[in-house]
Design a protein around this motif. Structure first.
Motif, mmCIF file in Angstrom:
data_model
loop_
_atom_site.group_PDB
_atom_site.id
_atom_site.type_symbol
_atom_site.label_atom_id
_atom_site.label_comp_id
_atom_site.label_asym_id
_atom_site.label_seq_id
_atom_site.Cartn_x
_atom_site.Cartn_y
_atom_site.Cartn_z
ATOM 1 N N SER A 216 -42.581 -50.129 31.466
ATOM 2 C CA SER A 216 -43.499 -49.638 32.486
ATOM 3 C C SER A 216 -44.336 -50.786 33.007
ATOM 4 O O SER A 216 -44.742 -51.661 32.260
ATOM 5 C CB SER A 216 -44.420 -48.565 31.875
ATOM 6 O OG SER A 216 -45.454 -48.242 32.766
ATOM 7 N N ALA A 218 -47.195 -50.233 34.535
ATOM 8 C CA ALA A 218 -48.580 -49.771 34.596
ATOM 9 C C ALA A 218 -49.402 -50.433 33.506
ATOM 10 O O ALA A 218 -48.869 -50.943 32.525
ATOM 11 C CB ALA A 218 -48.618 -48.257 34.438
ATOM 12 N N PRO A 220 -52.069 -48.960 31.337
ATOM 13 C CA PRO A 220 -52.794 -47.736 30.993
ATOM 14 C C PRO A 220 -54.019 -47.993 30.131
ATOM 15 O O PRO A 220 -54.255 -49.103 29.650
ATOM 16 C CB PRO A 220 -51.738 -46.927 30.232
ATOM 17 C CG PRO A 220 -50.835 -47.951 29.649
ATOM 18 C CD PRO A 220 -50.806 -49.110 30.606
ATOM 19 N N HIS A 221 -54.744 -46.906 29.911
ATOM 20 C CA HIS A 221 -56.001 -46.998 29.176
ATOM 21 C C HIS A 221 -55.797 -47.458 27.741
ATOM 22 O O HIS A 221 -56.684 -48.077 27.152
ATOM 23 C CB HIS A 221 -56.709 -45.640 29.180
ATOM 24 C CG HIS A 221 -55.890 -44.526 28.622
ATOM 25 N ND1 HIS A 221 -54.903 -43.879 29.358
ATOM 26 C CD2 HIS A 221 -55.865 -43.943 27.391
ATOM 27 C CE1 HIS A 221 -54.343 -42.962 28.611
ATOM 28 N NE2 HIS A 221 -54.905 -42.975 27.422
ATOM 29 N N ALA A 257 -46.516 -52.494 27.635
ATOM 30 C CA ALA A 257 -47.633 -52.478 28.581
ATOM 31 C C ALA A 257 -48.465 -53.757 28.490
ATOM 32 O O ALA A 257 -48.953 -54.272 29.499
ATOM 33 C CB ALA A 257 -48.503 -51.250 28.327
#
Length: 326
Positions: A216, A218, A220-221, A257
């Motif tokens: 991915s 992205a 993310p948090h 990530a």
């Protein structure tokens, strides 16, 4: 080459004495020489690595026949030959072992072997520890994950060589810079390193899951949670399990990530943060502080590798930074 030289468990050239000692250890219940005369010289060396046990055994310039007993020990035992070879009967099948072919034994089942001038590493792997680490890597929701391994190991393949090299590195560290060390940061990191390499490199029932995570782009948090935890707790032991618990995701997901966000893995990010703290300590150190002491404080057990990593990150050697202190 001698492995784990400073961790001797037993040493003997007397066959009867060796039989008694190994029986006491409950590791071998019969041992015989196939040919006489022979130079029988057994040496067993071993030490704990967190929840694991790392051993090296050698039997001298001889051919031996041995049998290991059944046990209620719910663990696997990984055998990585470093010299010689032989044949093994385990779980109803015959296997060849050599420096190109290892074996993973189920310790609940007996094993019968003929070995010639044999020496090997052995690693005791409790199944619950393997399962826990596998769940952590996958980010499972707590469902059962019991990785079943192929019994025969191809040590000539690239993944097999990688596991061998990792085990050699760990043995050298335990026998050298980490001898008598209780540095929990380093020791927990080595256990994680070995478990991750075994699960990721050696064929097992979870291999497809472990290698099948979708990448991915992205950020993310959970990456931020892991990053912030690293900065706040870099002075404490941080394992893969610690990071995934605080990130609330699987390590493979977190690693993907992190690579997308920062171009490095979370553990490499942790290393960079600790190097930055070491840099500050070298600048602020009192007279008499050494590079080795500061390196060890931040979890770097090998002074040479610390210097190489430090130079790559800051463009100077740690000794040069130390000379700049106020």
């Amino acid at each position: 080459m001698t492995y784990l030289e400073n961790h001797q468990v037993l040493s003997s050239r007397d066959l009867n004495e060796t039989r008694a000692l190994l029986a006491d250890l409950n590791s071998i219940d019969s041992l015989d020489l196939i040919e006489r005369p022979a130079f029988f010289d057994v040496a067993v060396r071993g030490t704990a690595l967190g929840d694991l046990q790392v051993l090296h055994s050698s039997f001298g310039d001889c051919r031996i026949q041995l049998r290991t007993p059944e046990s209620d020990n719910d663990a696997l035992f990984m055998i990585i030959p470093t010299e010689g070879g032989g044949t093994v009967q385990h779980q109803g099948r015959d296997y060849t072992i050599s420096t190109r072919r290892g074996l993973i034994r189920d310790m609940r089942m007996p094993l019968f072997a003929n070995e010639d001038r044999f020496a090997c590493f052995g690693v005791r792997l409790p199944k619950d520890i393997l399962s826990k680490h596998c769940r952590m890597l996958l980010g499972n929701d707590g469902s059962a994950t019991d990785p079943g391994f192929e019994i025969s190991l191809d040590l000539a393949s690239a993944p097999g060589r990688h596991v061998c090299n990792t085990l050699n590195y760990i043995a050298q560290a335990l026998d050298g810079p980490l001898l008598n060390s209780d540095n929990s940061i380093v020791l927990s990191g080595l256990q994680d390193l070995l478990l991750t390499n075994i699960l990721m490199m050696l064929p097992n029932s979870c291999s497809e899951l472990l290698h099948g995570q979708t990448k991915s782009n992205a950020v993310p948090h959970y990456v931020k949670r892991a990053r912030d935890y690293i900065h706040a707790h870099a002075h404490t032991p941080i394992t893969l399990e610690t990071l995934v618990q605080h990130a609330d995701c699987g390590y493979r997901t977190l690693q993907t990530a992190f690579n997308a966000a920062y171009g490095i893995s979370p553990m490499a990010y942790l290393k960079s943060v600790r190097l930055s703290h070491a840099y500050k300590d070298l600048l602020d150190s009192e007279d008499g502080a050494s590079v080795a002491e500061i390196a060890m404080k931040w979890g770097f057990a090998h002074a040479g590798r610390f210097s190489q990593s430090y130079a790559r990150q800051f463009g100077v050697l740690p000794s040069e930074t130390l000379r700049k202190r106020q």
